[in-house]
Design a protein around this motif. Sequence first.
Motif, PDB file in Angstrom:
ATOM      1  N   UNK A   1      35.106   5.105  -1.934  1.00 27.66           N
ATOM      2  CA  UNK A   1      35.433   6.009  -2.850  1.00 27.66           C
ATOM      3  C   UNK A   1      34.642   7.204  -2.772  1.00 27.66           C
ATOM      4  N   UNK A   2      34.571   8.033  -3.995  1.00 27.71           N
ATOM      5  CA  UNK A   2      34.086   9.205  -4.339  1.00 27.71           C
ATOM      6  C   UNK A   2      32.751   9.339  -4.309  1.00 27.71           C
ATOM      7  N   UNK A   3      31.965   9.967  -3.817  1.00 27.66           N
ATOM      8  CA  UNK A   3      30.607  10.280  -3.947  1.00 27.66           C
ATOM      9  C   UNK A   3      29.944  11.622  -4.378  1.00 27.66           C
ATOM     10  N   UNK A   4      29.696  11.409  -5.952  1.00 28.88           N
ATOM     11  CA  UNK A   4      29.368  12.685  -6.548  1.00 28.88           C
ATOM     12  C   UNK A   4      28.095  12.428  -7.553  1.00 28.88           C
ATOM     13  N   UNK A   5      27.293  13.528  -7.600  1.00 29.18           N
ATOM     14  CA  UNK A   5      26.161  13.383  -8.542  1.00 29.18           C
ATOM     15  C   UNK A   5      24.885  13.801  -7.775  1.00 29.18           C
ATOM     16  N   UNK A   6      23.970  13.979  -8.569  1.00 26.79           N
ATOM     17  CA  UNK A   6      22.552  14.545  -8.276  1.00 26.79           C
ATOM     18  C   UNK A   6      21.657  13.186  -7.565  1.00 26.79           C
TER      19      UNK A   6
ATOM     20  N   UNK B   1       0.778  -1.049   0.071  1.00 32.47           N
ATOM     21  CA  UNK B   1      -0.079  -0.046   0.098  1.00 32.47           C
ATOM     22  C   UNK B   1       0.944   1.312  -0.087  1.00 32.47           C
ATOM     23  N   UNK B   2       0.676   2.212  -0.888  1.00 33.24           N
ATOM     24  CA  UNK B   2       1.483   3.191  -1.033  1.00 33.24           C
ATOM     25  C   UNK B   2       1.382   4.206   0.255  1.00 33.24           C
ATOM     26  N   UNK B   3       2.676   4.802   0.716  1.00 30.55           N
ATOM     27  CA  UNK B   3       2.734   5.825   1.640  1.00 30.55           C
ATOM     28  C   UNK B   3       1.601   7.097   1.290  1.00 30.55           C
ATOM     29  N   UNK B   4       1.023   7.569   2.418  1.00 32.15           N
ATOM     30  CA  UNK B   4       0.046   8.609   2.094  1.00 32.15           C
ATOM     31  C   UNK B   4       0.710   9.909   2.168  1.00 32.15           C
ATOM     32  N   UNK B   5       1.700   9.929   3.018  1.00 28.02           N
ATOM     33  CA  UNK B   5       2.688  11.126   2.942  1.00 28.02           C
ATOM     34  C   UNK B   5       4.072  10.887   2.598  1.00 28.02           C
ATOM     35  N   UNK B   6       4.274  11.618   1.660  1.00 29.50           N
ATOM     36  CA  UNK B   6       5.789  11.617   0.999  1.00 29.50           C
ATOM     37  C   UNK B   6       6.602  12.919   0.866  1.00 29.50           C
ATOM     38  N   UNK B   7       7.536  13.193   1.355  1.00 30.77           N
ATOM     39  CA  UNK B   7       8.302  14.250   1.408  1.00 30.77           C
ATOM     40  C   UNK B   7       9.742  13.998   0.363  1.00 30.77           C
ATOM     41  N   UNK B   8       9.840  14.875  -0.534  1.00 33.61           N
ATOM     42  CA  UNK B   8      11.009  14.618  -1.326  1.00 33.61           C
ATOM     43  C   UNK B   8      11.979  15.799  -1.070  1.00 33.61           C
ATOM     44  N   UNK B   9      13.305  15.431  -1.646  1.00 33.94           N
ATOM     45  CA  UNK B   9      14.418  16.402  -1.427  1.00 33.94           C
ATOM     46  C   UNK B   9      15.265  16.105  -2.518  1.00 33.94           C
ATOM     47  N   UNK B  10      15.547  17.301  -3.282  1.00 36.65           N
ATOM     48  CA  UNK B  10      16.593  17.178  -4.760  1.00 36.65           C
ATOM     49  C   UNK B  10      17.983  17.881  -3.948  1.00 36.65           C
ATOM     50  N   UNK B  11      18.882  16.849  -4.277  1.00 38.39           N
ATOM     51  CA  UNK B  11      20.386  17.415  -4.006  1.00 38.39           C
ATOM     52  C   UNK B  11      21.509  17.020  -4.662  1.00 38.39           C
ATOM     53  N   UNK B  12      22.613  17.408  -4.570  1.00 35.20           N
ATOM     54  CA  UNK B  12      23.742  17.160  -5.022  1.00 35.20           C
ATOM     55  C   UNK B  12      24.812  16.783  -4.168  1.00 35.20           C
ATOM     56  N   UNK B  13      25.489  15.676  -4.338  1.00 33.50           N
ATOM     57  CA  UNK B  13      26.974  15.381  -3.495  1.00 33.50           C
ATOM     58  C   UNK B  13      28.111  15.893  -4.395  1.00 33.50           C
TER      59      UNK B  13
ATOM     60  N   UNK C   1      22.245  24.457  -9.074  1.00 33.19           N
ATOM     61  CA  UNK C   1      23.380  24.638  -9.742  1.00 33.19           C
ATOM     62  C   UNK C   1      24.259  23.559 -10.419  1.00 33.19           C
ATOM     63  N   UNK C   2      23.592  22.317 -10.106  1.00 37.75           N
ATOM     64  CA  UNK C   2      24.175  21.220 -10.786  1.00 37.75           C
ATOM     65  C   UNK C   2      23.124  20.183 -11.355  1.00 37.75           C
ATOM     66  N   UNK C   3      21.895  20.630 -11.677  1.00 32.54           N
ATOM     67  CA  UNK C   3      20.809  19.860 -12.046  1.00 32.54           C
ATOM     68  C   UNK C   3      20.986  19.147 -13.377  1.00 32.54           C
ATOM     69  N   UNK C   4      21.966  19.726 -14.084  1.00 32.37           N
ATOM     70  CA  UNK C   4      22.216  19.132 -15.720  1.00 32.37           C
ATOM     71  C   UNK C   4      23.315  18.077 -15.576  1.00 32.37           C
TER      72      UNK C   4
END
Length: 225
Positions: free
Chosen positions: A192-197, A40-52, A104-107
């Motif tokens: 190792x390195x962590x890099x990306x959207x 059953x899908x969660x009824x409350x979902x919070x989303x966050x867009x980031x870049x490492x 700043x790094x969306x692309x």
Amino acid sequence: MRLILILALALAVVAPSQAQKLGEFGSLTEKKMGPKTIKVPYTDVVSYLGYAAKDTEDEVIDGKKFYFIYLWVPAVAPELGVRMMSPVGKTKVKDAIVSDVYTANAESEDYFDTYITLERSDIVTAESISAEKVKGAKWFSLAKNDDSSEMPKTPRGTKYNSLLRYKSVVGNPLKALTVGLYRIGFTTFKKGEVKGTFIAEVGAPVEIPGIVMAKTVEELKALIK
């Protein structure tokens, strides 16, 4: 033959973006739908867009570079789910919290093999949240995940995105999902390195108004109402 080769190359380019499409975020609760059993899908979902970004980790744990996203939960929760996907690509998310560094790094086409953890702190009031107190807080490990078969594949076609679900343990102060400050830790499975959207999402089976996420304590305090 040349046309077939062109079509094959086109499909190879399209496939990664299609593979990165997020589906519904299902809870631990299951429901019978004909011959199938679905979450059953969660009824409350919070989303966050980031870049490492490379070499901007918050802490090194067991040789791995860990980054944290702070999470404020203003009410008791019966269950929380956390999932992370990298890269964001062309995935569209409604009402997401968008960090400046993501904008700043969306692309960027960079991405990483996600590994996530969920921890709860001993900070239980919004007024107690400060950079100094968070630095000295005690953190209690609740759950972790590396690879989830429920998540979309990476552009390389591997199931390396992450998803965890945690059910509150009533009566156990260290394992209960109480009001308080939490954090989502993320790194890669291999050192190792962590890099990306990335997109990080927190889901709950009941509506909890006021759940917010941010990369820093200062940003989190600004979002708490």
